[in-house]
Write an enzyme that holds these catalytic residues in place. Structure first.
Site, PDB file in Angstrom:
ATOM      1  N   ASP A 149      -8.290 -39.439  -0.421  1.00 37.70           N
ATOM      2  CA  ASP A 149      -6.913 -40.099  -0.683  1.00 37.70           C
ATOM      3  C   ASP A 149      -6.977 -40.723  -2.153  1.00 37.70           C
ATOM      4  O   ASP A 149      -5.940 -41.545  -2.455  1.00 37.70           O
ATOM      5  CB  ASP A 149      -6.555 -40.784   0.352  1.00 37.70           C
ATOM      6  CG  ASP A 149      -7.654 -41.627   0.877  1.00 37.70           C
ATOM      7  OD1 ASP A 149      -8.525 -42.054   0.306  1.00 37.70           O
ATOM      8  OD2 ASP A 149      -7.037 -42.490   1.736  1.00 37.70           O
ATOM      9  N   SER A 150      -8.341 -40.761  -2.688  1.00 37.59           N
ATOM     10  CA  SER A 150      -8.404 -41.637  -4.154  1.00 37.59           C
ATOM     11  C   SER A 150      -7.391 -40.645  -5.027  1.00 37.59           C
ATOM     12  O   SER A 150      -7.097 -41.111  -6.188  1.00 37.59           O
ATOM     13  CB  SER A 150      -9.590 -41.189  -4.814  1.00 37.59           C
ATOM     14  OG  SER A 150     -10.415 -39.975  -4.459  1.00 37.59           O
ATOM     15  N   GLU A 154     -11.242 -43.539   8.058  1.00 43.41           N
ATOM     16  CA  GLU A 154     -11.803 -44.956   7.923  1.00 43.41           C
ATOM     17  C   GLU A 154     -11.794 -45.761   8.919  1.00 43.41           C
ATOM     18  O   GLU A 154     -10.826 -45.742   9.760  1.00 43.41           O
ATOM     19  CB  GLU A 154     -10.957 -45.331   6.550  1.00 43.41           C
ATOM     20  CG  GLU A 154     -10.934 -44.842   5.316  1.00 43.41           C
ATOM     21  CD  GLU A 154     -10.147 -45.551   4.172  1.00 43.41           C
ATOM     22  OE1 GLU A 154      -9.820 -46.612   4.573  1.00 43.41           O
ATOM     23  OE2 GLU A 154     -10.379 -45.203   3.072  1.00 43.41           O
ATOM     24  N   GLU A 186     -19.407 -47.001   1.635  1.00 48.96           N
ATOM     25  CA  GLU A 186     -19.056 -47.401   0.485  1.00 48.96           C
ATOM     26  C   GLU A 186     -18.951 -48.892   0.115  1.00 48.96           C
ATOM     27  O   GLU A 186     -18.582 -49.803   1.019  1.00 48.96           O
ATOM     28  CB  GLU A 186     -17.563 -46.980   0.304  1.00 48.96           C
ATOM     29  CG  GLU A 186     -16.836 -47.043  -1.075  1.00 48.96           C
ATOM     30  CD  GLU A 186     -15.589 -46.646  -1.283  1.00 48.96           C
ATOM     31  OE1 GLU A 186     -14.985 -45.804  -0.359  1.00 48.96           O
ATOM     32  OE2 GLU A 186     -14.894 -46.770  -2.481  1.00 48.96           O
TER      33      GLU A 186
HETATM   34  O1  KIV Z   1     -10.816 -40.863  -1.366  1.00 50.41           O
HETATM   35  C1  KIV Z   1     -12.040 -40.940  -1.746  1.00 50.41           C
HETATM   36  O2  KIV Z   1     -12.272 -40.171  -2.945  1.00 50.41           O
HETATM   37  C2  KIV Z   1     -12.995 -41.532  -0.962  1.00 50.41           C
HETATM   38  C3  KIV Z   1     -14.408 -41.553  -1.665  1.00 50.41           C
HETATM   39  C4  KIV Z   1     -14.385 -42.393  -2.825  1.00 50.41           C
HETATM   40  C5  KIV Z   1     -15.395 -41.587  -0.526  1.00 50.41           C
HETATM   41  O3  KIV Z   1     -12.820 -41.642   0.084  1.00 50.41           O
END
Ligand code: KIV
Length: 282
Positions: A46-47, A116, A182
């Protein structure tokens, strides 16, 4: 053709002491490139809320967004294990989690989901894994809780570190096949990695994890400016893209592009026919 990586393969990599590389990808062409490069595990993270959609956080993303990007990645992917993030608030209750998981797995066609949280989401992880959905946990800096926990290094103190160890064990116990750690101290990540039988996938958590995950735009240097400490720019693709586009714009402006090589032509008699009666014909 090589077969697709499975969660069993990932667990085997840990038991054989093989490090596990993972990278985010958000669309068809990046999935193709990641697989050509031999990356066995792709995260539709979700980044993408920030690096693709331009939001300030991951929070605005909806299940529909994750489905759309998972579909794009799946069209480019044939061999990687594709893990898809469940977005903010889409697994607030067990029923929400089941509904979101069904949609992302059936419509998005991902092979596994990432959630998460620790002890508090263990019942959800258990329910999903019992229903056949492989789940990857995510502890430490959890961007979906950034307004509560901040974006700094997590679990530096004894109590917080103990809680993280308990969370990791609870996720393993609930059936998670791996857990992302993380931005936590490297010593703690190494300790968790030793304690768990499932692989830990680190980002900003030192070299003692069983695998590493990085964000596509970070490893490829797609953004100008300072990268987060946990990121390493393995290339400066953003600069190369900018140079290429500057050259393109210049050549169009100067009338140098396109050339004969990019052009198709009419037969002369057809051109003559078309020009008949046109006032601006040569
Ligand atoms: O959303 C993402 O890219 C992530 C990574 C940073 C682990 O959760």
């Amino acid at each position: 053709m090589a077969r697709r990586t499975t969660v069993a393969d990932v667990r085997k990599m840990k038991s054989e002491g093989r490090r596990i590389p993972m990278v985010t990808a958000y669309d068809y062409s990046s999935a193709l490139i990641a697989e050509r490069a031999g990356v066995p595990m792709i995260l539709v993270g979700d980044s993408l809320g920030m690096v693709v959609h331009g939001h300030e956080t991951t929070l605005p993303l909806r299940v529909e967004d994750m489905i759309l990007h998972a579909q794009m990645v799946m069209r480019g992917s044939q061999t990687a294990l594709v893990v898809v993030d469940l977005p903010f608030m889409s697994y607030a209750t067990e029923q929400d989690a089941v509904t979101s998981a069904r949609r992302v797995m059936q419509e998005g066609r991902g092979q596994a989901l990432k959630l998460e949280g620790g002890v508090e989401i263990a019942p959800i992880v258990r329910r999903l894994t019992e229903m056949g959905v492989p789940v990857m946990g995510h502890l430490g800096l959890t961007p979906q809780s950034q307004h509560q926990l901040g974006l700094r290094v997590q679990a530096r103190e004894v109590n917080a570190a103990r809680k993280l160890i308990d969370d990791a064990k609870a996720l393993e116990e609930a059936g998670a096949f791996a857990v992302v750690l993380e931005v936590i101290p490297a010593e703690l990540a190494a300790l968790v990695s030793r304690e768990l039988t499932i692989p830990t996938i680190g980002i900003g958590a030192g070299a003692g994890c069983d695998g590493q995950v990085q964000v596509w735009h970070d490893v490829l240097g797609l953004f100008e400016g300072k990268s987060p400490r946990h990121a390493y720019r393995f290339a400066e693709i953003g600069q190369q893209m900018e140079q290429a586009l500057r050259r393109y714009a210049e050549e169009v402006t100067l009338g140098q592009f396109p050339t004969e090589a990019q052009s198709a032509h009419l037969k002369p008699d057809i051109l003559t026919e078309l020009e008949k009666g046109l006032s601006k014909a040569k």
